[in-house]
Design a protein around this motif. Structure first.
Motif, PDB file in Angstrom:
ATOM      1  N   ASN A 129      -3.045  -1.108  -1.518  1.00 56.66           N
ATOM      2  CA  ASN A 129      -4.470  -0.804  -1.395  1.00 56.66           C
ATOM      3  C   ASN A 129      -4.695   0.530  -0.686  1.00 56.66           C
ATOM      4  O   ASN A 129      -5.567   1.318  -1.074  1.00 56.66           O
ATOM      5  N   LEU A 130      -3.919   0.796   0.351  1.00 50.97           N
ATOM      6  CA  LEU A 130      -4.010   2.089   1.031  1.00 50.97           C
ATOM      7  C   LEU A 130      -3.593   3.213   0.098  1.00 50.97           C
ATOM      8  O   LEU A 130      -4.163   4.313   0.131  1.00 50.97           O
ATOM      9  N   LEU A 131      -2.598   2.932  -0.740  1.00 52.45           N
ATOM     10  CA  LEU A 131      -2.165   3.931  -1.724  1.00 52.45           C
ATOM     11  C   LEU A 131      -3.283   4.216  -2.723  1.00 52.45           C
ATOM     12  O   LEU A 131      -3.524   5.374  -3.098  1.00 52.45           O
ATOM     13  N   ALA A 132      -4.000   3.177  -3.138  1.00 51.06           N
ATOM     14  CA  ALA A 132      -5.112   3.353  -4.072  1.00 51.06           C
ATOM     15  C   ALA A 132      -6.245   4.157  -3.438  1.00 51.06           C
ATOM     16  O   ALA A 132      -6.840   5.031  -4.079  1.00 51.06           O
ATOM     17  N   ILE A 133      -6.541   3.880  -2.167  1.00 54.39           N
ATOM     18  CA  ILE A 133      -7.588   4.633  -1.460  1.00 54.39           C
ATOM     19  C   ILE A 133      -7.180   6.092  -1.322  1.00 54.39           C
ATOM     20  O   ILE A 133      -7.995   7.005  -1.525  1.00 54.39           O
ATOM     21  N   SER A 134      -5.921   6.336  -0.995  1.00 49.71           N
ATOM     22  CA  SER A 134      -5.431   7.710  -0.868  1.00 49.71           C
ATOM     23  C   SER A 134      -5.520   8.442  -2.202  1.00 49.71           C
ATOM     24  O   SER A 134      -5.880   9.622  -2.254  1.00 49.71           O
ATOM     25  N   PHE A 135      -5.189   7.740  -3.294  1.00 50.53           N
ATOM     26  CA  PHE A 135      -5.256   8.348  -4.623  1.00 50.53           C
ATOM     27  C   PHE A 135      -6.698   8.736  -4.966  1.00 50.53           C
ATOM     28  O   PHE A 135      -6.952   9.838  -5.484  1.00 50.53           O
ATOM     29  N   GLU A 136      -7.646   7.836  -4.692  1.00 49.91           N
ATOM     30  CA  GLU A 136      -9.052   8.128  -4.975  1.00 49.91           C
ATOM     31  C   GLU A 136      -9.533   9.334  -4.180  1.00 49.91           C
ATOM     32  O   GLU A 136     -10.220  10.215  -4.715  1.00 49.91           O
ATOM     33  N   ARG A 137      -9.177   9.399  -2.900  1.00 49.30           N
ATOM     34  CA  ARG A 137      -9.577  10.547  -2.068  1.00 49.30           C
ATOM     35  C   ARG A 137      -8.849  11.817  -2.509  1.00 49.30           C
ATOM     36  O   ARG A 137      -9.391  12.925  -2.431  1.00 49.30           O
ATOM     37  N   PHE A 166      10.530  -0.368  -2.476  1.00 48.71           N
ATOM     38  CA  PHE A 166       9.092  -0.514  -2.741  1.00 48.71           C
ATOM     39  C   PHE A 166       8.258   0.052  -1.597  1.00 48.71           C
ATOM     40  O   PHE A 166       7.367   0.883  -1.805  1.00 48.71           O
ATOM     41  N   PHE A 167       8.558  -0.387  -0.379  1.00 51.66           N
ATOM     42  CA  PHE A 167       7.777   0.072   0.772  1.00 51.66           C
ATOM     43  C   PHE A 167       8.032   1.549   1.067  1.00 51.66           C
ATOM     44  O   PHE A 167       7.097   2.307   1.353  1.00 51.66           O
ATOM     45  N   ILE A 172       6.064   7.069   1.210  1.00 51.83           N
ATOM     46  CA  ILE A 172       6.334   8.494   1.003  1.00 51.83           C
ATOM     47  C   ILE A 172       5.241   9.128   0.147  1.00 51.83           C
ATOM     48  O   ILE A 172       4.705  10.195   0.467  1.00 51.83           O
ATOM     49  N   VAL A 173       4.886   8.463  -0.963  1.00 55.77           N
ATOM     50  CA  VAL A 173       3.817   8.978  -1.825  1.00 55.77           C
ATOM     51  C   VAL A 173       2.498   9.027  -1.060  1.00 55.77           C
ATOM     52  O   VAL A 173       1.736   9.993  -1.154  1.00 55.77           O
ATOM     53  N   ASN A 174       2.235   7.982  -0.288  1.00 52.05           N
ATOM     54  CA  ASN A 174       1.009   7.933   0.513  1.00 52.05           C
ATOM     55  C   ASN A 174       0.965   9.088   1.503  1.00 52.05           C
ATOM     56  O   ASN A 174      -0.081   9.742   1.684  1.00 52.05           O
ATOM     57  N   PHE A 175       2.089   9.351   2.138  1.00 54.68           N
ATOM     58  CA  PHE A 175       2.143  10.419   3.132  1.00 54.68           C
ATOM     59  C   PHE A 175       1.908  11.784   2.488  1.00 54.68           C
ATOM     60  O   PHE A 175       1.186  12.622   3.037  1.00 54.68           O
ATOM     61  N   ILE A 176       2.492  12.014   1.317  1.00 53.50           N
ATOM     62  CA  ILE A 176       2.314  13.298   0.627  1.00 53.50           C
ATOM     63  C   ILE A 176       0.844  13.519   0.285  1.00 53.50           C
ATOM     64  O   ILE A 176       0.280  14.602   0.537  1.00 53.50           O
ATOM     65  N   MET A 177       0.193  12.499  -0.295  1.00 51.39           N
ATOM     66  CA  MET A 177      -1.226  12.631  -0.625  1.00 51.39           C
ATOM     67  C   MET A 177      -2.070  12.772   0.638  1.00 51.39           C
ATOM     68  O   MET A 177      -3.044  13.528   0.673  1.00 51.39           O
ATOM     69  N   LEU A 227      -7.798   5.013   8.538  1.00 54.10           N
ATOM     70  CA  LEU A 227      -7.132   3.819   8.006  1.00 54.10           C
ATOM     71  C   LEU A 227      -5.625   3.988   7.978  1.00 54.10           C
ATOM     72  O   LEU A 227      -4.867   3.124   8.435  1.00 54.10           O
ATOM     73  N   LEU A 228      -5.191   5.118   7.442  1.00 59.61           N
ATOM     74  CA  LEU A 228      -3.754   5.382   7.374  1.00 59.61           C
ATOM     75  C   LEU A 228      -3.165   5.566   8.763  1.00 59.61           C
ATOM     76  O   LEU A 228      -2.028   5.175   9.024  1.00 59.61           O
ATOM     77  N   GLY A 229      -3.951   6.173   9.657  1.00 60.05           N
ATOM     78  CA  GLY A 229      -3.476   6.343  11.029  1.00 60.05           C
ATOM     79  C   GLY A 229      -3.276   5.009  11.722  1.00 60.05           C
ATOM     80  O   GLY A 229      -2.254   4.796  12.399  1.00 60.05           O
TER      81      GLY A 229
END
Length: 322
Positions: free
Chosen positions: A109-117, A184-185, A190-195, A237-239
């Motif tokens: 879900n955090l990954l999806a939010i990061s992608f949208e932003r 998986f995690f 890593i992808v989340n951090f890059i975005m 959120l990510l923080g």
């Protein structure tokens, strides 16, 4: 390397302290988790103006946090109160599968939010085309399907549970399954951090320039101050996730890559996982403090509409689709 006998005896692990810590923390946070995330979901269902794409993703995150409060924590409290359950195969497997399922859902879900932003900030002209309601719905479904599928594998037979074996993931999960969950995690983070880094850099640069005279027409579609505030919430959120789950995940990654099986490290990992549960009770506080839309919605619901009108809620909400 720890032998199977050492793992079976568990003589060096302070399990009484571990169980007490889990029990106290879970009793303390179950109320805020349930109340806060119910407020978010009820606000989204009650107030039409809150049904925007980014807020729907936030509601999905609240749903995974709520399930931790109404499913996993009650189950775990019963489990911790009656250790005889640990000797029953499926009671043991379900406990760890629920944890993996909801943690996986939160990460996705955090990954999806990061992608949208990421799309909203770096590709604003394509945002409406890419982040459609249909796309967001598919992303939400994919998050849950993937999380449930991965967490269910041990229940479907991918485990090495034995009679009278301690209910510990080091023993009941196969090395291959632990490696799969690690990948998986790790890949998700890593992808989340890059975005995350790209969004912060771009949003800050654009926000600093938002007061400058607009030279080209297409720049009017760039980030607005309200979109910037939504991006700040994503950062928070990510923080919060990084503070709560970061130490646990770092130990898991370090242990997987560089260390042999070690009882002391396994103990540390278990104690750090307690901090991760706290994250489910923090997200709704971030929305309540930093987002005017949710803050007014919370006030309206908690006061049962006394002193706050729905008109003020509608007025405070942005008319932009982001």
């Amino acid at each position: 390397m720890a032998t199977m006998l050492e793992w079976r005896n568990m003589t060096h692990i302070p399990y009484e302290s571990l169980i007490t810590t889990f029990f106290v923390v879970e009793c303390a946070i179950i109320g805020p988790i349930v109340l806060g995330n119910l407020l978010i979901i009820t606000s989204l269902l009650r107030f039409h103006r809150l049904r925007k794409r980014i807020y729907i993703l936030i509601g999905n995150l609240a749903a995974s946090d709520l399930l931790i409060g109404i499913v996993f924590i009650p189950y775990d409290l019963v489990f911790l109160s009656n250790l005889e359950l640990a000797r029953r195969k499926y009671f043991c497997l379900i406990r760890h599968s629920l944890c993996n399922m909801f943690l996986g859902a939160s990460v996705m879900n955090l990954l999806a939010i990061s992608f949208e932003r990421y799309i909203a900030v770096l590709h604003p002209l394509k945002h409406a085309m890419i982040c459609t309601w249909q796309t967001m719905s598919m992303v939400i479904v994919a998050c849950w399907v993937l999380s449930i599928s991965l967490a269910s594998l041990p229940l479907l037979g991918w485990n090495q549970w034995e009679e009278n074996l301690p209910c510990d993931i080091e023993l009941i999960y196969t090395k291959a399954y632990k490696g799969l969950m690690f990948m998986f995690f790790a890949s998700s983070l890593i992808v989340n951090f890059i975005m995350y880094v790209k969004v912060i850099r771009t949003a800050w640069k654009q926000f600093k320039n938002c007061d400058k005279p607009i030279q080209r027409p297409h720049e009017r579609n760039r980030i607005t101050s309200k979109s910037y505030k939504k991006t700040k919430i994503m950062m928070l959120l990510l923080g919060a996730f990084a503070v709560c789950w970061g130490p646990y995940l770092l130990v898991v990654i370090f242990d997987t890559l560089f260390l042999e099986d070690n009882i002391a490290i396994a103990t540390l990992r278990k104690f750090l996982s307690v901090l991760g549960l706290v994250n489910s009770g923090l997200n709704w506080i971030i929305f309540g403090l930093k987002n005017a839309d949710f803050r007014k919605a919370f006030t309206y619901l908690l006061r049962c509409g006394i002193g706050v009108t729905e008109d003020s809620l509608a007025y405070s909400s942005s008319n932009t689709p982001v």
